[in-house]
Enzyme design. Structure first.
Site, PDB file in Angstrom:
ATOM      1  N   CYS A 227      -8.620 -38.735 -10.206  1.00  0.00           N
ATOM      2  CA  CYS A 227      -8.438 -38.618  -8.754  1.00  0.00           C
ATOM      3  C   CYS A 227      -7.466 -37.515  -8.347  1.00  0.00           C
ATOM      4  CB  CYS A 227      -7.960 -39.948  -8.196  1.00  0.00           C
ATOM      5  SG  CYS A 227      -9.236 -41.191  -8.247  1.00  0.00           S
TER       6      CYS A 227
HETATM    7  N1  LIG Z   1     -11.083 -44.250 -10.759  1.00  0.00           N
HETATM    8  C1  LIG Z   1     -10.318 -44.390  -9.712  1.00  0.00           C
HETATM    9  O1  LIG Z   1      -9.194 -44.860  -9.817  1.00  0.00           O
HETATM   10  C2  LIG Z   1     -10.804 -43.980  -8.323  1.00  0.00           C
HETATM   11  C3  LIG Z   1     -10.050 -44.376  -7.209  1.00  0.00           C
HETATM   12  C4  LIG Z   1     -10.489 -44.033  -5.941  1.00  0.00           C
HETATM   13  C5  LIG Z   1     -11.639 -43.271  -5.792  1.00  0.00           C
HETATM   14  N2  LIG Z   1     -12.358 -42.856  -6.886  1.00  0.00           N
HETATM   15  C6  LIG Z   1     -13.566 -42.080  -6.652  1.00  0.00           C
HETATM   16  O2  LIG Z   1     -14.698 -42.927  -6.827  1.00  0.00           O
HETATM   17  C7  LIG Z   1     -15.790 -42.188  -7.385  1.00  0.00           C
HETATM   18  C8  LIG Z   1     -16.248 -42.834  -8.672  1.00  0.00           C
HETATM   19  O3  LIG Z   1     -15.180 -42.747  -9.613  1.00  0.00           O
HETATM   20  P1  LIG Z   1     -15.120 -43.663 -10.898  1.00  0.00           P
HETATM   21  O4  LIG Z   1     -13.733 -43.517 -11.424  1.00  0.00           O
HETATM   22  O5  LIG Z   1     -15.661 -45.031 -10.612  1.00  0.00           O
HETATM   23  O6  LIG Z   1     -16.155 -42.904 -11.864  1.00  0.00           O
HETATM   24  P2  LIG Z   1     -16.741 -43.428 -13.257  1.00  0.00           P
HETATM   25  O7  LIG Z   1     -17.077 -42.225 -14.039  1.00  0.00           O
HETATM   26  O8  LIG Z   1     -15.846 -44.473 -13.829  1.00  0.00           O
HETATM   27  O9  LIG Z   1     -18.074 -44.192 -12.856  1.00  0.00           O
HETATM   28  C9  LIG Z   1     -19.153 -43.592 -12.240  1.00  0.00           C
HETATM   29  C10 LIG Z   1     -20.430 -44.277 -12.721  1.00  0.00           C
HETATM   30  O10 LIG Z   1     -21.496 -43.677 -12.019  1.00  0.00           O
HETATM   31  C11 LIG Z   1     -22.583 -43.493 -12.907  1.00  0.00           C
HETATM   32  N3  LIG Z   1     -23.423 -42.444 -12.359  1.00  0.00           N
HETATM   33  C12 LIG Z   1     -23.298 -41.097 -12.449  1.00  0.00           C
HETATM   34  N4  LIG Z   1     -24.284 -40.485 -11.761  1.00  0.00           N
HETATM   35  C13 LIG Z   1     -25.055 -41.474 -11.233  1.00  0.00           C
HETATM   36  C14 LIG Z   1     -26.226 -41.479 -10.420  1.00  0.00           C
HETATM   37  N5  LIG Z   1     -26.781 -40.360 -10.000  1.00  0.00           N
HETATM   38  N6  LIG Z   1     -26.748 -42.673 -10.084  1.00  0.00           N
HETATM   39  C15 LIG Z   1     -26.188 -43.831 -10.513  1.00  0.00           C
HETATM   40  N7  LIG Z   1     -25.085 -43.891 -11.278  1.00  0.00           N
HETATM   41  C16 LIG Z   1     -24.519 -42.725 -11.618  1.00  0.00           C
HETATM   42  C17 LIG Z   1     -21.934 -43.151 -14.234  1.00  0.00           C
HETATM   43  O11 LIG Z   1     -22.791 -43.412 -15.330  1.00  0.00           O
HETATM   44  C18 LIG Z   1     -20.696 -44.067 -14.208  1.00  0.00           C
HETATM   45  O12 LIG Z   1     -20.964 -45.313 -14.834  1.00  0.00           O
HETATM   46  C19 LIG Z   1     -15.276 -40.768  -7.552  1.00  0.00           C
HETATM   47  O13 LIG Z   1     -15.607 -40.027  -6.412  1.00  0.00           O
HETATM   48  C20 LIG Z   1     -13.771 -40.945  -7.619  1.00  0.00           C
HETATM   49  O14 LIG Z   1     -13.090 -39.793  -7.208  1.00  0.00           O
HETATM   50  C21 LIG Z   1     -11.958 -43.209  -8.149  1.00  0.00           C
END
Ligand SMILES: NC(=O)c1ccc[n+]([C@@H]2O[C@H](COP(=O)([O-])OP(=O)(O)OC[C@H]3O[C@@H](n4cnc5c(N)ncnc54)[C@H](O)[C@@H]3O)[C@@H](O)[C@H]2O)c1
Length: 419
Positions: A261
């Protein structure tokens, strides 16, 4: 079959969301493009630190299923997109996953569905990227035939105090009705909702939150570099400043900033600001300072070893905590990687200890993992505390035979040097 919710992207954000919804009694399904994620969840295994296997079992008992099949999105009254928003090889925002997920949702979209984007991105993403894809792919209009909203996730992995229910959630819609639908949806399992004027304000609020951290962490790191040069104890400075009961929020220096992030989101804001012709100078200065920190840690380590009469090229260096923050397993963008690389480049034999991280690869090569901390401390010339996981007993670390370079300001003693 129609369900209350389909979550697209079952990672650090999507899986806790699905868990919370299931716990609140919403019928929930999930879609992910990763076969291993889908198979693992089907078998009751969580791949996310904050979600226990037992909780996945509860979700499965409540009817939750994860599937590789994107047509499942057509079954949701609400579809929430939580896919990654990373950077391309040249450091630019990469919205490929958001675009791909939106295309798939569009293909199966039914009239009346509420689609919510939760992925972090620059202002304009919901209206200018997601909306046209959904409208083109479905032949329907947002705000008329279906509803479109943006609500940034504020999940803080490893935080036992604030979770989805008790963290206020910013919600926005492309129209007032879209926002109203989103409020009704989240109101089923989030205590406090804050409605922004529009989707761009909600997108920008998320970037501001993380950029605020990024810039302030850079500031204390730059102060730490200055204090190192001028022989001022930065940790004492921070301790004193933090006693001010108003107008000062404490941040601490370290080996750099990691995670999916804070360092990434600031790039999204910088890129958008440059594209709009209003570059944000604080961001490039912060990036500049933070990129120096892993090198500074390596140089401090080399200096310390030299003082101990051990050239770095002959030294055994043990890294403690290679995750990007305490008590999580996530190593994305962790500054431990450039620290390990820098030490290796100088010829040191580098090992690591991290109870949360079973494997740690740097530049394509595995870093040797040690299991037994007392033995590893006895064997090393220098240990570097990179993350102060709760399991690290500072008394044990300070009594170790080897020297300790503490980048977190947590240890003190004759053999301890603080960053
Ligand atoms: N991790 C955090 O602490 C956090 C906090 C706030 C916001 N975010 C935001 O949330 C979003 C997701 O982050 P995350 O940490 O959960 O990512 P992550 O990589 O842990 O998970 C994302 C998931 O999406 C799947 N994916 C990828 N492309 C896809 C598609 N086209 N269709 C369906 N599934 C798909 C991946 O296989 C993965 O399992 C990002 O934009 C991130 O910036 C993350």
């Amino acid at each position: 079959m129609v369900v209350d919710l389909v979550v697209v992207g079952l990672g650090y954000v999507g899986l806790p969301l699905a868990r919370q919804a299931c716990a609140a009694g919403l019928s929930t399904l999930g879609h992910d493009v990763s076969a291993s994620v889908v198979a693992g969840l089907g078998a009751g295994r969580s791949h996310v630190g904050d979600v226990r296997d037992a909780e996945v079992a509860d979700m499965l008992s409540a009817g939750f299923r994860a599937t590789f099949d994107p047509s499942v999105t057509g079954h949701g009254e609400t579809v929430v997109i939580c896919v990654p928003t990373g950077l391309s090889a040249d450091g630019a925002p990469d919205l490929a996953a958001v675009r791909a997920a939106s295309r798939r949702v569009a293909t199966h979209l039914r009239p009346g569905t509420l689609v919510i984007l939760e992925s972090t991105s620059y202002p304009g993403t919901t209206e200018e990227v997601v909306r046209p894809i959904l409208e083109r792919g479905s032949g329907m209009r947002a705000g008329e035939d279906f509803h479109l909203a943006y609500s940034p996730e504020r999940i803080d992995p490893g935080n036992g105090r604030f979770g989805i229910r008790n963290t206020p959630k910013v919600v926005s819609g492309c129209t007032p009705l879209c926002a109203k639908r989103a409020v009704a949806f989240y109101g089923r399992f989030v205590d406090t909702l804050v409605v922004s004027r529009g989707t761009r304000e909600a997108e920008m609020a998320k970037l501001l939150e993380n950029t605020y951290r990024y810039v302030n962490i850079a500031l204390v790191n730059e102060v730490a570099l200055f204090c190192d040069k001028t022989d001022i104890d930065v940790w004492d400075v921070l301790h004193c400043a933090a006693t001010k009961p108003f107008g000062f929020a404490p941040f601490v220096p370290g080996a750099g900033v990691g995670g999916h992030c804070v360092p990434v989101d600031s790039r999204y804001l910088a890129a958008k600001a440059e594209a709009e012709g209003v570059p944000l100078r604080m961001l490039s200065a912060a990036q500049d300072v933070l990129s120096q920190m892993p090198r500074h840690v390596v140089e401090r380590a080399a200096r310390l070893l030299a003082e101990l009469g051990k050239p770095v090229c002959e030294a055994k260096v043990l890294l403690l905590g290679v995750a990007y923050k305490p008590d999580v397993a996530d190593t994305r963008e962790s500054p431990a990687a450039p620290v390990a690389k820098g030490l290796r480049d100088k010829g040191a034999k580098v090992t690591y200890h991290d109870p949360y991280v079973p494997e740690f690869t740097v530049g394509g090569a595995l870093v040797e993992r040690v299991e037994c901390l007392p033995e590893a401390l006895a064997d090393a010339d220098l240990a570097i505390l990179l993350q102060d996981h709760a399991c690290y007993d500072m008394t044990m670390l300070t009594r170790a035979r080897c020297a300790l370079l503490d980048t977190r300001g947590k240890a003190s003693g004759a053999r301890v040097t603080r960053l």
